[in-house]
Design a protein around this motif. Structure first.
Motif, PDB file in Angstrom:
ATOM      1  N   THR A 144       0.794  -1.269   0.104  1.00 37.15           N
ATOM      2  CA  THR A 144       0.073   0.060  -0.050  1.00 37.15           C
ATOM      3  C   THR A 144       0.897   1.295   0.084  1.00 37.15           C
ATOM      4  OG1 THR A 144      -1.729  -1.357   1.368  1.00 37.15           O
ATOM      5  CG2 THR A 144      -1.820   1.153   1.167  1.00 37.15           C
ATOM      6  N   HIS A 145       1.814   1.156   0.754  1.00 35.52           N
ATOM      7  CA  HIS A 145       2.879   2.431   0.828  1.00 35.52           C
ATOM      8  C   HIS A 145       3.616   2.449  -0.526  1.00 35.52           C
ATOM      9  CE1 HIS A 145       5.981   5.086   2.129  1.00 35.52           C
ATOM     10  NE2 HIS A 145       6.609   4.424   1.681  1.00 35.52           N
ATOM     11  N   LEU A 146       3.903   1.565  -1.118  1.00 30.76           N
ATOM     12  CA  LEU A 146       4.760   1.700  -2.491  1.00 30.76           C
ATOM     13  C   LEU A 146       3.563   2.200  -3.402  1.00 30.76           C
ATOM     14  CD1 LEU A 146       6.772  -1.654  -2.632  1.00 30.76           C
ATOM     15  CD2 LEU A 146       7.646   0.828  -2.451  1.00 30.76           C
ATOM     16  N   VAL A 147       2.457   1.718  -3.415  1.00 32.86           N
ATOM     17  CA  VAL A 147       1.371   2.153  -4.416  1.00 32.86           C
ATOM     18  C   VAL A 147       1.143   3.743  -4.044  1.00 32.86           C
ATOM     19  CG1 VAL A 147      -1.032   1.956  -5.123  1.00 32.86           C
ATOM     20  CG2 VAL A 147       0.252  -0.040  -4.940  1.00 32.86           C
ATOM     21  N   ARG A 148       1.098   4.058  -3.032  1.00 38.08           N
ATOM     22  CA  ARG A 148       0.837   5.584  -2.584  1.00 38.08           C
ATOM     23  C   ARG A 148       1.869   6.559  -2.861  1.00 38.08           C
ATOM     24  NH1 ARG A 148      -0.116   4.651   2.302  1.00 38.08           N
ATOM     25  NH2 ARG A 148       1.736   5.210   3.165  1.00 38.08           N
TER      26      ARG A 148
END
Length: 91
Positions: free
Chosen positions: A13-17
């Motif tokens: 989720t962090h990488l996508v954001r």
């Protein structure tokens, strides 16, 4: 339809954001990085020895370099002597 739980979902989720990666791409990146850093010590030593040998380095250069690289592995490798490194490669 519920989505399947992903290991390391928070990291994905962090990488996508924070990047231009989509969820599938981010999951593949995380899986690739984890696979890279989960390589057993013996396989890492053999692989690095072969890579450095292919670059023309000699054992007197290779084994100290591998010994210096080992502490940077994801799971700290045991402290190995140069002799132990040679035995991993040559048996």
């Amino acid at each position: 339809m519920a989505t399947a739980w992903q290991p390391h979902e928070e990291l994905i989720t962090h990488l996508v954001r924070t990047s231009s990666l989509g969820p599938g791409e981010a999951a593949r990146v995380v899986a690739d990085v984890l696979a890279y850093f989960s390589e057993p010590v013996e396989e890492f030593v053999r692989r690095r020895h072969a890579e450095l040998k292919a670059k023309g380095m000699v054992n007197d250069q290779i084994f100290p370099r591998i010994a210096a690289e080992l502490p940077a592995r994801r799971v700290a490798a045991p402290q190995l002597t140069l002799r132990q490194l040679r035995r991993i490669v040559y048996g």
